[in-house]
Design a protein around this motif. Sequence first.
Motif, PDB file in Angstrom:
ATOM      1  N   ALA A 160       0.853  -1.193   0.000  1.00  0.00           N
ATOM      2  CA  ALA A 160       0.000   0.000   0.000  1.00  0.00           C
ATOM      3  C   ALA A 160       0.888   1.242   0.000  1.00  0.00           C
ATOM      4  CB  ALA A 160      -0.907   0.002   1.229  1.00  0.00           C
ATOM      5  N   VAL A 161       0.484   2.272  -0.741  1.00  0.00           N
ATOM      6  CA  VAL A 161       1.273   3.493  -0.847  1.00  0.00           C
ATOM      7  C   VAL A 161       0.537   4.619  -0.130  1.00  0.00           C
ATOM      8  CG1 VAL A 161       2.303   5.171  -2.412  1.00  0.00           C
ATOM      9  CG2 VAL A 161       2.214   2.760  -3.069  1.00  0.00           C
ATOM     10  N   PHE A 162       1.244   5.302   0.767  1.00  0.00           N
ATOM     11  CA  PHE A 162       0.741   6.493   1.438  1.00  0.00           C
ATOM     12  C   PHE A 162       1.613   7.663   1.002  1.00  0.00           C
ATOM     13  CE2 PHE A 162      -0.932   3.131   3.967  1.00  0.00           C
ATOM     14  CZ  PHE A 162      -2.141   3.605   4.458  1.00  0.00           C
ATOM     15  N   VAL A 163       0.976   8.781   0.667  1.00  0.00           N
ATOM     16  CA  VAL A 163       1.704   9.960   0.201  1.00  0.00           C
ATOM     17  C   VAL A 163       1.424  11.127   1.141  1.00  0.00           C
ATOM     18  CG1 VAL A 163       2.075  11.588  -1.683  1.00  0.00           C
ATOM     19  CG2 VAL A 163       1.566   9.194  -2.202  1.00  0.00           C
ATOM     20  N   ILE A 164       2.498  11.664   1.723  1.00  0.00           N
ATOM     21  CA  ILE A 164       2.417  12.871   2.543  1.00  0.00           C
ATOM     22  C   ILE A 164       2.714  14.048   1.625  1.00  0.00           C
ATOM     23  CG2 ILE A 164       3.398  14.147   4.493  1.00  0.00           C
ATOM     24  CD1 ILE A 164       4.519  11.380   5.460  1.00  0.00           C
ATOM     25  N   VAL A 165       1.804  15.015   1.573  1.00  0.00           N
ATOM     26  CA  VAL A 165       2.062  16.246   0.834  1.00  0.00           C
ATOM     27  C   VAL A 165       2.313  17.323   1.881  1.00  0.00           C
ATOM     28  CG1 VAL A 165       1.218  17.923  -0.832  1.00  0.00           C
ATOM     29  CG2 VAL A 165       0.595  15.512  -1.080  1.00  0.00           C
ATOM     30  N   ASN A 166       3.587  17.706   2.015  1.00  0.00           N
ATOM     31  CA  ASN A 166       3.995  18.700   2.995  1.00  0.00           C
ATOM     32  C   ASN A 166       3.889  20.074   2.336  1.00  0.00           C
ATOM     33  OD1 ASN A 166       5.408  20.398   4.749  1.00  0.00           O
ATOM     34  ND2 ASN A 166       6.790  18.757   5.368  1.00  0.00           N
ATOM     35  N   LEU A 223       4.909  22.846   3.604  1.00  0.00           N
ATOM     36  CA  LEU A 223       6.026  23.667   4.069  1.00  0.00           C
ATOM     37  C   LEU A 223       5.596  24.858   4.917  1.00  0.00           C
ATOM     38  CD1 LEU A 223       8.169  23.558   0.814  1.00  0.00           C
ATOM     39  CD2 LEU A 223       8.408  22.151   2.870  1.00  0.00           C
ATOM     40  N   ASP A 224       4.400  24.784   5.479  1.00  0.00           N
ATOM     41  CA  ASP A 224       3.921  25.822   6.394  1.00  0.00           C
ATOM     42  C   ASP A 224       3.453  25.197   7.709  1.00  0.00           C
ATOM     43  OD1 ASP A 224       1.564  24.564   5.688  1.00  0.00           O
ATOM     44  OD2 ASP A 224       0.574  26.366   4.921  1.00  0.00           O
ATOM     45  N   GLY A 225       3.891  23.959   7.952  1.00  0.00           N
ATOM     46  CA  GLY A 225       3.481  23.250   9.162  1.00  0.00           C
ATOM     47  C   GLY A 225       2.228  22.415   8.984  1.00  0.00           C
ATOM     48  N   THR A 226       1.678  22.386   7.752  1.00  0.00           N
ATOM     49  CA  THR A 226       0.477  21.585   7.492  1.00  0.00           C
ATOM     50  C   THR A 226       0.760  20.560   6.396  1.00  0.00           C
ATOM     51  OG1 THR A 226      -0.436  23.072   5.801  1.00  0.00           O
ATOM     52  CG2 THR A 226      -1.025  23.513   8.104  1.00  0.00           C
ATOM     53  N   CYS A 227      -0.044  19.493   6.405  1.00  0.00           N
ATOM     54  CA  CYS A 227       0.141  18.397   5.448  1.00  0.00           C
ATOM     55  C   CYS A 227      -1.206  17.822   5.018  1.00  0.00           C
ATOM     56  CB  CYS A 227       0.918  17.248   6.085  1.00  0.00           C
ATOM     57  SG  CYS A 227       2.535  17.658   6.706  1.00  0.00           S
ATOM     58  N   GLU A 281      -6.622  10.826   4.004  1.00  0.00           N
ATOM     59  CA  GLU A 281      -6.577  10.347   5.385  1.00  0.00           C
ATOM     60  C   GLU A 281      -6.570  11.522   6.360  1.00  0.00           C
ATOM     61  OE1 GLU A 281      -5.994   6.962   6.494  1.00  0.00           O
ATOM     62  OE2 GLU A 281      -6.301   6.207   4.466  1.00  0.00           O
ATOM     63  N   LEU A 282      -5.773  12.540   6.064  1.00  0.00           N
ATOM     64  CA  LEU A 282      -5.700  13.763   6.878  1.00  0.00           C
ATOM     65  C   LEU A 282      -5.564  14.943   5.929  1.00  0.00           C
ATOM     66  CD1 LEU A 282      -3.174  12.709   9.681  1.00  0.00           C
ATOM     67  CD2 LEU A 282      -5.629  13.049   9.946  1.00  0.00           C
ATOM     68  N   ARG A 283      -6.165  16.054   6.300  1.00  0.00           N
ATOM     69  CA  ARG A 283      -6.020  17.278   5.513  1.00  0.00           C
ATOM     70  C   ARG A 283      -5.618  18.412   6.439  1.00  0.00           C
ATOM     71  NH1 ARG A 283     -10.295  17.862   1.840  1.00  0.00           N
ATOM     72  NH2 ARG A 283     -11.376  15.924   2.033  1.00  0.00           N
ATOM     73  N   VAL A 336       6.225  14.397  -0.427  1.00  0.00           N
ATOM     74  CA  VAL A 336       6.527  15.423  -1.418  1.00  0.00           C
ATOM     75  C   VAL A 336       6.260  16.783  -0.798  1.00  0.00           C
ATOM     76  CG1 VAL A 336       6.071  13.947  -3.416  1.00  0.00           C
ATOM     77  CG2 VAL A 336       4.216  15.300  -2.454  1.00  0.00           C
ATOM     78  N   GLU A 337       6.947  17.792  -1.316  1.00  0.00           N
ATOM     79  CA  GLU A 337       6.764  19.164  -0.839  1.00  0.00           C
ATOM     80  C   GLU A 337       6.054  19.958  -1.925  1.00  0.00           C
ATOM     81  OE1 GLU A 337      10.759  20.392   0.022  1.00  0.00           O
ATOM     82  OE2 GLU A 337      10.785  19.307   1.928  1.00  0.00           O
ATOM     83  N   ASP A 338       4.817  20.349  -1.646  1.00  0.00           N
ATOM     84  CA  ASP A 338       4.031  21.108  -2.618  1.00  0.00           C
ATOM     85  C   ASP A 338       3.276  22.190  -1.864  1.00  0.00           C
ATOM     86  OD1 ASP A 338       2.488  22.080  -4.684  1.00  0.00           O
ATOM     87  OD2 ASP A 338       1.521  20.173  -5.153  1.00  0.00           O
ATOM     88  N   ARG A 339       3.775  23.411  -1.931  1.00  0.00           N
ATOM     89  CA  ARG A 339       3.135  24.535  -1.235  1.00  0.00           C
ATOM     90  C   ARG A 339       1.738  24.837  -1.771  1.00  0.00           C
ATOM     91  NH1 ARG A 339       6.970  27.663   1.649  1.00  0.00           N
ATOM     92  NH2 ARG A 339       9.085  27.274   0.970  1.00  0.00           N
ATOM     93  N   ALA A 340       1.543  24.620  -3.057  1.00  0.00           N
ATOM     94  CA  ALA A 340       0.333  25.098  -3.720  1.00  0.00           C
ATOM     95  C   ALA A 340      -0.767  24.070  -3.892  1.00  0.00           C
ATOM     96  CB  ALA A 340       0.706  25.655  -5.106  1.00  0.00           C
TER      97      ALA A 340
END
Length: 111
Positions: A35-41, A43-47, A69-71, A98-102
């Motif tokens: 199973a693949v889980f993706v964290i989108v950070n 870069l402002d303290g939220t994911c 799973e979480l927003r 991954v780091e995606d501000r937008a």
Amino acid sequence: MRLKSAIWVSAFLRRCMVEGIFGAVVRKGAEEAGAVFVIVNHLDGTCHLFGPAAGPSHDDAGERRWNIELRPPAGPGEVMALLERRKRADPDLWIVEVEDRAGTAGLAGSA
């Protein structure tokens, strides 16, 4: 045709790199069907945290289906705590960050 998890992760990270989004494998899981889980950070303290959707893992076109799973305003601590629980249930899972501000690095899911 469904891609093996290792191939999908590699292709996803390459696509992110082409779009100027930094990403890395945090935890390597089972090569074929982990199973693949993706964290989108953001870069402002939220994911955002995306995980496999319930039910069929792929849609009719063969694309992976995602569940949010979480927003935001979920922080990295909350994300890692949830993933620790998931790892106890499924030791073969992948974790990609991954780091995606937008946005959400091109992933969309249902809550």
